[in-house]
Motif scaffolding. Structure first.
Motif, mmCIF file in Angstrom:
data_model
loop_
_atom_site.group_PDB
_atom_site.id
_atom_site.type_symbol
_atom_site.label_atom_id
_atom_site.label_comp_id
_atom_site.label_asym_id
_atom_site.label_seq_id
_atom_site.Cartn_x
_atom_site.Cartn_y
_atom_site.Cartn_z
ATOM 1 N N TYR A 96 0.841 -1.191 0.000
ATOM 2 C CA TYR A 96 0.000 0.000 0.000
ATOM 3 C C TYR A 96 0.878 1.244 0.000
ATOM 4 O O TYR A 96 1.954 1.260 0.600
ATOM 5 C CB TYR A 96 -0.916 0.005 1.227
ATOM 6 N N PHE A 97 0.379 2.306 -0.639
ATOM 7 C CA PHE A 97 1.178 3.520 -0.781
ATOM 8 C C PHE A 97 0.395 4.744 -0.318
ATOM 9 O O PHE A 97 -0.793 4.665 -0.029
ATOM 10 C CB PHE A 97 1.646 3.649 -2.234
ATOM 11 N N MET A 98 1.059 5.876 -0.266
ATOM 12 C CA MET A 98 0.468 7.079 0.300
ATOM 13 C C MET A 98 -0.758 7.560 -0.485
ATOM 14 O O MET A 98 -1.659 8.165 0.076
ATOM 15 C CB MET A 98 1.507 8.205 0.333
ATOM 16 N N GLN A 99 -0.784 7.312 -1.780
ATOM 17 C CA GLN A 99 -1.887 7.822 -2.586
ATOM 18 C C GLN A 99 -2.063 6.974 -3.841
ATOM 19 O O GLN A 99 -1.206 6.167 -4.186
ATOM 20 C CB GLN A 99 -1.616 9.270 -2.986
ATOM 21 N N SER A 100 -3.177 7.181 -4.504
ATOM 22 C CA SER A 100 -3.437 6.517 -5.774
ATOM 23 C C SER A 100 -2.609 7.181 -6.873
ATOM 24 O O SER A 100 -2.014 8.236 -6.652
ATOM 25 C CB SER A 100 -4.931 6.617 -6.114
ATOM 26 N N PRO A 101 -2.548 6.578 -8.055
ATOM 27 C CA PRO A 101 -1.765 7.175 -9.145
ATOM 28 C C PRO A 101 -2.146 8.626 -9.430
ATOM 29 O O PRO A 101 -3.302 9.027 -9.267
ATOM 30 C CB PRO A 101 -2.089 6.277 -10.339
ATOM 31 N N SER A 102 -1.179 9.397 -9.874
ATOM 32 C CA SER A 102 -1.434 10.794 -10.226
ATOM 33 C C SER A 102 -2.316 10.889 -11.458
ATOM 34 O O SER A 102 -3.199 11.754 -11.546
ATOM 35 C CB SER A 102 -0.107 11.512 -10.485
ATOM 36 N N VAL A 103 -2.078 10.016 -12.432
ATOM 37 C CA VAL A 103 -2.841 10.024 -13.685
ATOM 38 C C VAL A 103 -3.106 8.583 -14.114
ATOM 39 O O VAL A 103 -2.211 7.741 -14.074
ATOM 40 C CB VAL A 103 -2.064 10.741 -14.812
ATOM 41 N N VAL A 104 -4.339 8.309 -14.513
ATOM 42 C CA VAL A 104 -4.678 7.049 -15.181
ATOM 43 C C VAL A 104 -5.154 7.432 -16.576
ATOM 44 O O VAL A 104 -6.141 8.156 -16.736
ATOM 45 C CB VAL A 104 -5.771 6.272 -14.430
ATOM 46 N N LEU A 105 -4.423 6.973 -17.579
ATOM 47 C CA LEU A 105 -4.656 7.379 -18.969
ATOM 48 C C LEU A 105 -5.061 6.155 -19.792
ATOM 49 O O LEU A 105 -4.295 5.201 -19.906
ATOM 50 C CB LEU A 105 -3.384 8.002 -19.539
ATOM 51 N N ILE A 106 -6.255 6.180 -20.364
ATOM 52 C CA ILE A 106 -6.780 5.030 -21.103
ATOM 53 C C ILE A 106 -6.971 5.395 -22.573
ATOM 54 O O ILE A 106 -7.750 6.300 -22.894
ATOM 55 C CB ILE A 106 -8.143 4.562 -20.551
ATOM 56 N N ASP A 107 -6.269 4.698 -23.449
ATOM 57 C CA ASP A 107 -6.447 4.860 -24.891
ATOM 58 C C ASP A 107 -7.362 3.726 -25.364
ATOM 59 O O ASP A 107 -6.943 2.566 -25.456
ATOM 60 C CB ASP A 107 -5.091 4.803 -25.601
ATOM 61 N N THR A 108 -8.623 4.055 -25.642
ATOM 62 C CA THR A 108 -9.602 3.013 -25.957
ATOM 63 C C THR A 108 -9.315 2.324 -27.286
ATOM 64 O O THR A 108 -9.724 1.173 -27.500
ATOM 65 C CB THR A 108 -11.025 3.589 -25.971
ATOM 66 N N THR A 109 -8.622 2.995 -28.198
ATOM 67 C CA THR A 109 -8.284 2.348 -29.472
ATOM 68 C C THR A 109 -7.269 1.234 -29.256
ATOM 69 O O THR A 109 -7.290 0.215 -29.950
ATOM 70 C CB THR A 109 -7.728 3.370 -30.476
ATOM 71 N N ILE A 110 -6.386 1.411 -28.291
ATOM 72 C CA ILE A 110 -5.420 0.363 -27.961
ATOM 73 C C ILE A 110 -6.124 -0.813 -27.296
ATOM 74 O O ILE A 110 -5.860 -1.980 -27.609
ATOM 75 C CB ILE A 110 -4.313 0.916 -27.054
ATOM 76 N N ILE A 111 -7.045 -0.511 -26.388
ATOM 77 C CA ILE A 111 -7.798 -1.568 -25.708
ATOM 78 C C ILE A 111 -8.584 -2.398 -26.725
ATOM 79 O O ILE A 111 -8.654 -3.628 -26.633
ATOM 80 C CB ILE A 111 -8.755 -0.968 -24.661
ATOM 81 N N ALA A 112 -9.171 -1.722 -27.710
ATOM 82 C CA ALA A 112 -9.986 -2.423 -28.713
ATOM 83 C C ALA A 112 -9.153 -3.365 -29.572
ATOM 84 O O ALA A 112 -9.677 -4.340 -30.126
ATOM 85 C CB ALA A 112 -10.708 -1.407 -29.603
ATOM 86 N N GLN A 113 -7.867 -3.093 -29.704
ATOM 87 C CA GLN A 113 -6.991 -3.935 -30.517
ATOM 88 C C GLN A 113 -6.419 -5.123 -29.736
ATOM 89 O O GLN A 113 -5.830 -6.030 -30.321
ATOM 90 C CB GLN A 113 -5.826 -3.092 -31.064
ATOM 91 N N ALA A 114 -6.588 -5.113 -28.424
ATOM 92 C CA ALA A 114 -6.035 -6.191 -27.590
ATOM 93 C C ALA A 114 -6.893 -7.452 -27.698
ATOM 94 O O ALA A 114 -8.079 -7.381 -28.049
ATOM 95 C CB ALA A 114 -5.959 -5.731 -26.138
ATOM 96 N N PRO A 115 -6.330 -8.619 -27.406
ATOM 97 C CA PRO A 115 -7.126 -9.847 -27.422
ATOM 98 C C PRO A 115 -8.337 -9.754 -26.504
ATOM 99 O O PRO A 115 -8.233 -9.239 -25.380
ATOM 100 C CB PRO A 115 -6.136 -10.909 -26.921
ATOM 101 N N THR A 116 -9.464 -10.235 -26.965
ATOM 102 C CA THR A 116 -10.713 -10.133 -26.206
ATOM 103 C C THR A 116 -10.636 -10.840 -24.861
ATOM 104 O O THR A 116 -11.320 -10.452 -23.904
ATOM 105 C CB THR A 116 -11.874 -10.697 -27.040
ATOM 106 N N ARG A 117 -9.800 -11.852 -24.767
ATOM 107 C CA ARG A 117 -9.684 -12.572 -23.492
ATOM 108 C C ARG A 117 -9.351 -11.628 -22.344
ATOM 109 O O ARG A 117 -9.824 -11.812 -21.216
ATOM 110 C CB ARG A 117 -8.609 -13.661 -23.593
ATOM 111 N N PHE A 118 -8.544 -10.605 -22.607
ATOM 112 C CA PHE A 118 -8.174 -9.674 -21.551
ATOM 113 C C PHE A 118 -9.372 -8.847 -21.096
ATOM 114 O O PHE A 118 -9.562 -8.604 -19.913
ATOM 115 C CB PHE A 118 -7.043 -8.762 -22.011
#
Length: 379
Positions: A140-162
């Motif tokens: 456990y750490f002092m805080q959550s990540p400073s930034v969470v960055l999601i590129d949905t085009t990259i997610i769409a190209q990943a194997p569906t199993r994930f």
């Protein structure tokens, strides 16, 4: 009653969003340690080069070894110091992300998932494994990540199993948050200084966390199958965007501020089975959902709703589905004992749970899942 809620400073999700990574690096400095395995780096290299050039930043590649272990984290911390990095980027799946959290120790951390197989990205906690891949401990750490960055085009190209695996992890969020709330158990959000007893006063979950966890479950039921179809075709649709948000943001905030219970404890127990090592975190968690529902004698309607959903998108409903074709009583005892160690989240259930109860729940969940799956196939 003391309550707590925790979240990342900024969450950004959109198509081609990786092109803005350099902007966020620039808020910390000009050099970032990039924790990612080489395959993930190669998948997004063109976008990394474009954002580096546009914003004048440098990415230090690390050849991440693939396991979120203390040994690997120590190696990367030394590399960050040697290269005078201004921030840490965790890019890829859960193991790279959790390793980045350990290296950053809660400071100047950017998380960039290339798959949405777990709800790890938003949290201030990390799951550590041994070099052999067995569950080791939580950090456990002092805080959550400073930034969470999601590129949905990259997610769409990943194997569906994930994507489906991420839905398995997200499937647990509401049921564990509900159990924790009923038990008035403590949640991880109340431990910003670590999990050490006496360092910070404990805290309970908020109504906000439980509401987010419930919305996570409702989103899965509404958009899960449609999102799987979009992923199979490698396209971004509203349903896929909703499931990406559910897998990462709703599930991440829901589990950390809503609490974990029996499901993730049983997952941790299952990691000792060699035959289950080929199953993802979310796939083992999905089977754990059925086990917890058996433990708490959930209404049949709810149990079969979960089974129907899991089968519709290809999540495991029995031990064979996670690679365990047979299990001895001795192995089952070892799984249950690991699930019930004093540090485990199973003790956040609203009733006392022991090893024999866990063994029985796994046996019944396995038999019920196999039978229900067979009956569905015969129709």
């Amino acid at each position: 009653m003391r309550k707590a809620f925790i979240s990342p400073t900024k969450y950004v999700q959109g198509e081609n969003e990786l092109l803005n990574l350099g902007y966020f690096v620039k808020t910390f400095g000009e050099k970032a340690l990039l924790i990612a395995n080489q395959d993930d780096v190669n998948r997004v290299r063109e976008k990394l080069e474009k954002t580096a050039a546009k914003f004048g930043v440098e990415f230090i590649e690390t050849n991440f070894h693939g396991e979120a272990s203390r040994v690997e984290a120590s190696r990367l911390q030394e590399l960050a110091k040697k290269e005078s990095c201004d921030c840490i980027i965790g890019l890829g799946g859960g193991k790279a992300i959790d390793t980045a959290k350990v290296v950053a120790e809660g400071k100047n951390l950017i998380i960039v998932p290339t798959i949405v197989a777990t709800d790890a990205p938003t949290s201030h906690s990390a799951v550590l494994y041994t070099e052999a891949g067995e569950f080791d401990d939580y950090a456990y750490f002092m805080q959550s990540p400073s930034v969470v960055l999601i590129d949905t085009t990259i997610i769409a190209q990943a194997p569906t199993r994930f994507l489906v695996s991420g839905m398995g992890d997200a499937l647990s969020t509401y049921f564990e948050a509900r159990a924790t709330s009923r038990a008035f158990a403590n949640v991880n959000a109340g431990l910003p200084c670590g999990a050490r007893e006496g360092v910070c006063p404990p805290a309970k979950s908020t109504n906000t966390a439980l509401a987010l966890a419930k919305l996570c479950y409702e989103t899965l039921l509404e958009d899960g199958y449609k999102a799987k179809e979009a992923s199979d075709l490698n396209v971004v649709t509203p349903a896929l965007e909703n499931i990406i948000e559910a897998n990462i943001l709703l599930s991440g905030l829901g589990f950390e501020s809503g609490g974990l219970a029996a499901i993730h404890a049983i997952h941790d127990g299952l990691t000792i089975l060699h035959d289950a090592h080929g199953a993802t975190h979310g796939e083992k968690v999905a089977f754990g959902v059925i086990c917890q529902l058996i433990l708490e004698n959930a209404p049949s309607k709810e149990l079969y709703e979960v089974l129907d959903f899991s089968l519709s998108i290809g999540l495991p409903v029995c031990l064979e589905d996670i690679g365990v074709k047979s299990i001895t009583d001795e192995q089952l005892t070892e799984v249950a004992e690991k699930s019930c160690i004093p540090e485990e989240s199973i003790h956040s259930m609203p009733f006392k749970v022991d090893v024999e109860q866990v063994k029985s729940a796994i046996k019944v969940a396995d038999a019920l899942g196999r039978d229900y799956k067979l009956r569905k196939q015969e129709k």
